[in-house]
Write a protein that holds these residues in place. Sequence first.
Motif, PDB file in Angstrom:
ATOM      1  N   ASP A   1      25.963  25.416  -5.350  1.00  0.00           N
ATOM      2  CA  ASP A   1      27.103  24.497  -5.264  1.00  0.00           C
ATOM      3  C   ASP A   1      28.380  25.294  -5.465  1.00  0.00           C
ATOM      4  N   SER A   2      29.319  25.184  -4.519  1.00  0.00           N
ATOM      5  CA  SER A   2      30.547  25.986  -4.644  1.00  0.00           C
ATOM      6  C   SER A   2      31.720  25.197  -5.226  1.00  0.00           C
ATOM      7  N   ASN A   3      31.670  23.858  -5.167  1.00  0.00           N
ATOM      8  CA  ASN A   3      32.860  23.095  -5.563  1.00  0.00           C
ATOM      9  C   ASN A   3      32.606  22.129  -6.713  1.00  0.00           C
TER      10      ASN A   3
ATOM     11  N   ASP B   1      30.492  19.688  -7.322  1.00  0.00           N
ATOM     12  CA  ASP B   1      30.116  18.275  -7.194  1.00  0.00           C
ATOM     13  C   ASP B   1      28.615  18.070  -7.429  1.00  0.00           C
TER      14      ASP B   1
ATOM     15  N   ILE C   1      26.165  19.370  -5.750  1.00  0.00           N
ATOM     16  CA  ILE C   1      25.371  19.440  -4.521  1.00  0.00           C
ATOM     17  C   ILE C   1      25.587  20.810  -3.861  1.00  0.00           C
TER      18      ILE C   1
ATOM     19  N   ASP D   1      25.974  23.630  -1.020  1.00  0.00           N
ATOM     20  CA  ASP D   1      26.806  23.477   0.182  1.00  0.00           C
ATOM     21  C   ASP D   1      26.877  24.790   0.965  1.00  0.00           C
TER      22      ASP D   1
END
Length: 547
Positions: A19-21, A23, A25, A27
């Motif tokens: 997950d990069s941001n 949230d 989830i 991505d």
Amino acid sequence: MTWWKEAIVYQIYPRSFKDSNGDGIGDLPGIFSKLDYIQSIGVDVIWLCPIYQSPNHDNGYDISDYRQIMIDFGDMSDFDQLLEGIHERGMKLIMDIVPNHTSDEHRWFKASCESEDNPFRDYYIWRKGEMDKLPNNWPSFFSGDAWDYDEKTQSHYLHLFSKKQPDLNWENPKVRQEMYEIMHFWFKKGIDGFRMDVVSLISKLPGLPDSESNVFTEIISQYYANGPKVHKYLKEMHKEVFQHYDCMTVGEGPGITLDNALNYVGEDRNELNMVFHFGHMYIDNGPGGKYDPIPFDLVDMKKVFNAWDEKLAAKGWGSIFLGNHDFPRVVSRFGNDGLYWQESAKLIATLLLCMRGTPYIFQGDEIGMTNVAYQSIDEYRDIETLNSWKDAMLKGADSENFMKLVHQQSRDNARTPFQWNNSRNGGFSEKHPWLKSNDNFETINVEKQENDEHSILNYYRKMIEYRKQNPDLVDGNYQCYEVEHPELFLFKRWSDKNEYWVLLNFSENHHNVAMQFPQSISLEVNNYGEPNGINRLRPWEAKVLKV
Ligand code: ISL
Ligand code: CA
């Protein structure tokens, strides 16, 4: 040799990779940030599970737009950047396409529901009739019936998977053209091939007759798979699409058996390069399916491998896999995730990378990720698991016993967040992940294994390197010895020039291999640090020998 025969494939389940941001989830930018890691394993091809727009009822296997990126995963510029990053590193990308069904939220299906004379009506499989009179007795893969009723036109539509995954009608040439155009769209972006979801199911049996069997694997092979036009469609697809690109194609093939496999992958057939068959993956399913398991038997598994190798030897090509996003973790299922976790995970790597065919590694298996056991069913996310649970509870199953089966069989075992390090959520995400991390990320993670030359990760790297330096392991002859031995898997690989022996002990017992090896034999790879006698195998020991 063709590139896709020599290739080693790494399968990514994007939702669970990185997950990069924040949230929760995984991505596309997350995958991009880990490309150096993937390259460092030594793999050649990345297979991305579906990343198209989807309401995520079945985590992307329910596609609502085949030309858009799922919002959770990023956008088209993230995709372009990812593809470029993969190619810059000398790797290739295959996408996962779902030709058998769409989401019920796809515009085709919405239009199809409008009226019986809507131009999209025939994109799907409808049967007019009363609500409680089903068109036939077919069960869906995800529990319950394979039919759902739509009030508006008083008709049932077919869904072999969930009711939010209506089956497309491949009889309709417009459906086929749409699918070919979608494939061209992605090839023109520069991708290198496709993994095709349940492609064995696209041609339906004329008249959709009632099933006379209650055994689900039989229903698949006798009623759902290998319909009379499947080869017509695949040849057409090859002619319209694949032949125009230097690409790799692998069809997921529930119901594909030894008897019909060559019809899909025979070199003279112009259909697919490879299929995934499930001979060994359904081996521990009882008559009631995966939630009615029977003990795993190594002898049966060897026989499946032997028969498939023999079948494909002359004019086909195999795919070698032991797990993916739909099955329990390989080390928990075929190995030993307790005392011999390390040894057995390495033994499985040895098997995968010494067989004839193209090996597929599922994310996390290279660090020995294990099954998970959540306390409560509420922690599970997989639709198949949740539906099976509901079904079992309705039928009065004992919840404690069924929970044990869930722990053993759930598809979520393979879908827990990737374990990068020992920080929060295993370094997968800052935030609460969409599916809870496995508690064992503090002991099982990439960072720890990078720093240990004897780790499972470094063993995968070594084994991959070894396969590349010894291409006879890719396409050399294969012969299994002592097939009836319940705990040893022993085989020879050879060409005119070289001969290799692979000795695998699938047990906690010590064994002596009865074979007489020539004096000149050398021990090339071993999953134990200290060597012992050539013929002796310690618990879960794996050896590769070269004559
Ligand atoms: O998951 C299975 C066993 O537990 C398989 O029977 C699986 O349902 C079958 O192999 C089809 O799988 C593919 O299509 C499904 C999707 O849910 C799976 O993730 C995908 O791999 C429907 O699109
Ligand atoms: Ca994210």
